[in-house]
Scaffold this active site. Structure first.
Site, PDB file in Angstrom:
ATOM      1  N   LYS A  53      40.099  35.482  36.383  1.00 31.82           N
ATOM      2  CA  LYS A  53      39.307  35.507  37.629  1.00 31.82           C
ATOM      3  C   LYS A  53      37.817  35.355  37.323  1.00 31.82           C
ATOM      4  O   LYS A  53      37.101  34.604  37.972  1.00 31.82           O
ATOM      5  CB  LYS A  53      39.583  36.814  38.398  1.00 31.82           C
ATOM      6  N   GLN A  97      42.100  45.408  40.632  1.00 30.24           N
ATOM      7  CA  GLN A  97      43.307  44.828  40.052  1.00 30.24           C
ATOM      8  C   GLN A  97      44.463  45.830  40.123  1.00 30.24           C
ATOM      9  O   GLN A  97      44.331  46.968  39.677  1.00 30.24           O
ATOM     10  CB  GLN A  97      43.029  44.422  38.593  1.00 30.24           C
ATOM     11  N   ASP A 120      41.188  39.929  48.614  1.00 30.81           N
ATOM     12  CA  ASP A 120      42.625  39.910  48.331  1.00 30.81           C
ATOM     13  C   ASP A 120      43.441  39.929  49.622  1.00 30.81           C
ATOM     14  O   ASP A 120      44.637  39.651  49.616  1.00 30.81           O
ATOM     15  CB  ASP A 120      43.014  41.146  47.490  1.00 30.81           C
TER      16      ASP A 120
END
Ligand code: NDP
Length: 288
Positions: A53, A97, A120
């Protein structure tokens, strides 16, 4: 005749190219999109995803910050860090994460992230916006699937889409996205019996179960579009999907490979969501 392969890697590369000039014009307007990633612990898969990322951000010119915590960090400390990043003007997108260690509640963490920075798309407010077809953020994998189908000009309206998997991050948001695009949607899961009764009806089949070779040629309709989300390690250690690729490709109309299909699209959609977050926040700040 064999299926056409949908090259997610190529579509994602083209999207990243387009983003570079978009980011240049943002810079000329006086702002740089920024993404912060919080990583807890040292799970090898998580470390590898996070590194990817940050690398993607660097490649296109997105400012990025990686905040790493030891696995023993308290939930309170993580929540405090989220508060700091929520208030940081340089950061437009923020994600933690997953998975998190057991002593930290994923739901609490997700809900602490400002919905306007939730790139997200996991915050219940963004899920609600998707349900009610309002502007928000959509989970990157299902958003990437739609982007992929658009890139190859596949019409979605009126199609029967069958999704295998009902997780909060893939199956359910995928079902809602397709429904919002006027598809007829069937969602299957581990209690669906028999699975092939449903998968055979699919014009577009999305396999997101996390089970190697779950879908065989006799589970699909000839000419179906087969999207393989699965990422499994085969006995030999190879990365494989949920679809028995070699046999299904002989019968499908289109098929995504693993690797090189949905994975790169997921990654690029995180960048896209960060750009969108930056644009929205810049616009909002201008109005204040
Ligand atoms: P989850 O484990 O959270 O969900 C799996 C879903 O599949 C569940 O709804 C489960 O049913 C269903 N399922 C499992 N086995 C079967 C079966 N034999 N028949 C029918 N349904 C079944 O996984 P995720 O949604 O997070 O991920 C799914 C897969 O996609 C994984 O391989 C993951 O690694 C991959 N993935 C890939 C991404 C990419 O970018 N390419 C991104 C995200 C995930 P039930 O609800 O009844 O348990």
């Amino acid at each position: 005749m064999g299926a056409q392969r949908i090259d997610g890697k190529l579509i994602a590369t083209k999207k990243r190219q387009a983003m570079k000039s978009q980011i240049e014009s943002m810079k000329q307007q006086g702002y740089v999109p920024g993404l912060a990633v919080i990583l807890v612990g040292e799970d090898p898969a998580s470390i590898s995803y996070v590194k990817g990322k940050i690398r993607d951000c660097k490649e296109v010119g997105i400012y990025s910050e990686l905040i790493q915590f030891d696995v023993t960090v308290s939930e309170k400390q993580v929540l405090e860090q989220i508060e700091i990043l929520n208030a940081n003007d340089k950061i437009h997108g923020l994600l933690v994460q997953l998975p998190l260690p057991d002593h930290i509640s994923e739901q609490k963490v997700i809900q602490a992230i400002s919905p306007e920075k939730d790139v997200d798309g996991f915050h219940p407010i963004n899920v609600g916006r998707l349900v009610t077809k309002q502007e928000g953020f959509v989970s990157c994998t299902p958003a990437g699937i739609i982007e992929m189908l658009k890139a190859i000009d596949v019409p979605i309206s009126g199609k029967h889409v069958v999704i295998v998997g009902r997780s909060n991050i893939v199956g359910k948001p995928a079902a809602l996205l397709f429904l919002n695009l006027d598809a007829t949607v069937t969602v299957c899961h581990s209690k669906t019996k028999p699975l092939s009764k449903y998968t055979k009806q699919a014009d577009i089949l999305v396999a997101a179960a996390g089970s190697e070779a779950l879908i065989h040629a006799n589970d699909i309709k000839p000419g179906a579009i087969v999207i393989d989300v699965g990422m499994n390690r085969s006995a030999s250690g190879r990365l494989v999907g949920d679809v028995a690729f070699e046999e299904v490709k002989e019968k499908a109309g289109y098929i995504t490979p693993v690797p090189g299909g949905v994975g790169p699209m997921t990654r690029v959609m995180l960048l896209e969501n960060t750009l969108i977050a930056a644009m929205r926040q810049h616009e909002k700040a201008g109005k204040q």
